[in-house]
Design a protein around this motif. Structure first.
Motif, PDB file in Angstrom:
ATOM      1  N   CYS A 210      -4.739  -1.121  -2.490  1.00  0.00           N
ATOM      2  CA  CYS A 210      -3.389  -1.660  -2.706  1.00  0.00           C
ATOM      3  C   CYS A 210      -2.777  -1.028  -3.956  1.00  0.00           C
ATOM      4  N   LYS A 211      -1.496  -1.192  -4.116  1.00  0.00           N
ATOM      5  CA  LYS A 211      -0.793  -0.554  -5.237  1.00  0.00           C
ATOM      6  C   LYS A 211      -1.338  -1.029  -6.584  1.00  0.00           C
ATOM      7  N   GLU A 212      -1.670  -2.307  -6.680  1.00  0.00           N
ATOM      8  CA  GLU A 212      -2.176  -2.833  -7.945  1.00  0.00           C
ATOM      9  C   GLU A 212      -3.528  -2.218  -8.287  1.00  0.00           C
ATOM     10  N   CYS A 213      -4.448  -2.175  -7.324  1.00  0.00           N
ATOM     11  CA  CYS A 213      -5.769  -1.588  -7.579  1.00  0.00           C
ATOM     12  C   CYS A 213      -5.675  -0.079  -7.770  1.00  0.00           C
ATOM     13  N   PHE A 214      -4.737   0.553  -7.043  1.00  0.00           N
ATOM     14  CA  PHE A 214      -4.521   1.990  -7.214  1.00  0.00           C
ATOM     15  C   PHE A 214      -4.096   2.302  -8.653  1.00  0.00           C
TER      16      PHE A 214
ATOM     17  N   PHE B 194       0.838  -1.192   0.000  1.00  0.00           N
ATOM     18  CA  PHE B 194       0.000   0.000   0.000  1.00  0.00           C
ATOM     19  C   PHE B 194       0.880   1.252   0.000  1.00  0.00           C
ATOM     20  N   TRP B 195       0.427   2.260  -0.744  1.00  0.00           N
ATOM     21  CA  TRP B 195       1.125   3.538  -0.704  1.00  0.00           C
ATOM     22  C   TRP B 195       0.821   4.243   0.615  1.00  0.00           C
ATOM     23  N   LYS B 196       1.671   5.176   0.998  1.00  0.00           N
ATOM     24  CA  LYS B 196       1.453   5.927   2.233  1.00  0.00           C
ATOM     25  C   LYS B 196       0.411   7.026   1.989  1.00  0.00           C
ATOM     26  N   ARG B 197      -0.420   7.302   3.041  1.00  0.00           N
ATOM     27  CA  ARG B 197      -1.473   8.327   2.959  1.00  0.00           C
ATOM     28  C   ARG B 197      -1.662   8.936   4.341  1.00  0.00           C
ATOM     29  N   LYS B 198      -1.325  10.191   4.508  1.00  0.00           N
ATOM     30  CA  LYS B 198      -1.377  10.838   5.818  1.00  0.00           C
ATOM     31  C   LYS B 198      -2.810  10.984   6.332  1.00  0.00           C
ATOM     32  N   ALA B 199      -3.780  11.104   5.403  1.00  0.00           N
ATOM     33  CA  ALA B 199      -5.168  11.312   5.841  1.00  0.00           C
ATOM     34  C   ALA B 199      -5.775  10.082   6.503  1.00  0.00           C
ATOM     35  N   SER B 200      -5.200   8.921   6.277  1.00  0.00           N
ATOM     36  CA  SER B 200      -5.727   7.681   6.862  1.00  0.00           C
ATOM     37  C   SER B 200      -5.228   7.527   8.295  1.00  0.00           C
TER      38      SER B 200
END
Length: 398
Positions: A32-36, A18-24
């Motif tokens: 996930c990276k593939e679905c993203f 998974f990529w990083k996301r500060k809002a989470s």
């Protein structure tokens, strides 16, 4: 956190997927990276379709196996050895495989420069294909130095990089052998005519200008008498190894023409077989490429000094080239019709050099040389055109 469930595929995957996301709350992206990647690709292709563009199918970069790379043009996954190097890229490899890279580069040259020939001409000489073709028409298709062969090779000044003219292969190569040195070219012409300082030294030291070893070449019919080099020299030039070394001694070990480099190559007349001297590689090869012709050598010397090709007013009000004396419009002469003009031009240039050599002893000749130059360059005195042909005829009859 060891794992997380993707909202799209519903699979529980490691946090690294998974990529990083500060809002989470957990600091990771919702997908996930593939679905993203699939979501971004779908969004991008939707915008492209609205603009009338078609994009290639989405392909996940991380799906390529280790040691392999994907080529976007042929859409094949190949070994990294099939790709060229590119230090600007993150992977250090080119974007396309080697066959596709060749095709892409050729397509870019045609799209940006019209043709690969035009691209190379602009890259190497700073001229376009149209300018080269115009120069060829102005020369009437003939080499401006020898006036005997078709002009096919672009020549430029290696110091300034400026385009000069179109030459035949042999004349272009000869300029390179002489390092664009006009003094060496004129000295070679005098050397061929037996009027150089080397010729005077030969007469003083050996009593002859050239050594005729033709009769002694019969030694090839006899058993070997010396070293392999001695036998080779006797078979080819009629001189033994000791005689060649004696010839080098007369030349103080230096080339008989430039007197700046070591004498290494025996030079001889290809018609009579007479040995003229020992030359360096550049002078020997350059003289051979110009067919041992003093006329071509003097024309080449004037060419590199910018004194051969002149621009004169044309009958239609434009500008035309002139590269012979007496002047003649190149458009009126066929490629194989330059021999009479070439002979007259060679006699004229030789006569000018003789005048220049006597100017210190007879200052009155300075006016004659200056007048000839004015008639040739500026065409200011048409009446003089009837005077100098008689001087040229006198030089030819010598």
């Amino acid at each position: 956190m060891e794992g997380k469930e993707c909202r799209d595929c519903g699979q529980v995957k490691p946090a690294a997927e998974f990529w990083k996301r500060k809002a989470s709350e957990d600091g990771l992206a919702l997908y996930c990276k593939e679905c993203f990647g699939l979501r971004n690709a779908a969004s991008g292709r939707k915008r492209a379709a609205a603009q009338g563009r078609v994009m290639r199918p989405y392909r996940r970069w991380s799906a390529v196996p280790e040691g392999m790379k994907y080529c976007p043009r042929c859409q094949e996954t190949k070994a990294v050895s099939e790709f060229g190097r590119n230090r600007a890229g993150r992977s250090g490899l080119g974007s396309y495989c080697k066959p596709c890279w060749t095709i892409v580069v050729a397509e870019n040259k045609r799209r940006n420069h019209g043709s690969e020939r035009n691209y190379l001409l602009k890259l190497r000489y700073g001229v376009t294909a149209d300018e080269v073709d115009a120069q060829l028409r102005s020369q009437s298709g003939v080499c401006v130095i020898c006036l005997r062969a078709a002009a096919k090779h672009v020549d430029h000044d290696h110091m300034t990089g400026l385009f000069r003219a179109l030459l035949c292969f042999r004349c272009n190569g000869a300029l390179g052998q002489y390092d664009d040195d006009p003094w060496r070219m004129r000295e070679s012409a005098d050397y061929l005519e037996g009027r150089s300082s080397h010729s005077r030294a030969m007469m003083l030291e050996l009593g002859v200008v050239v050594i005729d070893g033709h009769a002694r070449r019969l030694v090839r019919r006899l058993p070997r008498q010396g070293t392999a080099r001695d036998d080779h020299l006797r078979e080819r030039y009629g001189l033994g190894e000791a005689e060649v070394e004696n010839l080098k001694r007369v030349q103080r070990g230096y080339c008989a023409i430039c007197r700046d480099r070591a004498a290494e190559h025996v030079d001889h007349d290809h018609v009579t077989g007479a040995v003229r001297g020992v030359l360096c590689g550049g002078c020997n090869t350059g003289m051979g490429q110009l067919d041992d012709d003093p006329v071509s050598l003097r024309r080449a010397a004037d060419y590199v000094q910018g004194r051969l090709i002149m621009r004169l007013p044309a009958a239609d009000g434009g500008v035309r080239f002139s590269f012979t004396w007496p002047d003649v419009d190149p458009a009126t002469v066929p490629v194989d019709g330059w021999e009479p003009y070439r002979a007259a031009d060679g006699a004229h240039r030789r006569l000018l050099l003789e005048w220049e050599g006597r100017m210190e002893e007879q200052p009155g000749l300075r006016f004659a040389v200056s007048l000839s130059t004015r008639c040739r360059r500026e065409v200011l005195m048409p009446g003089a055109q009837a005077v100098f042909p008689r001087l040229v005829a006198a030089a030819v009859s010598r």
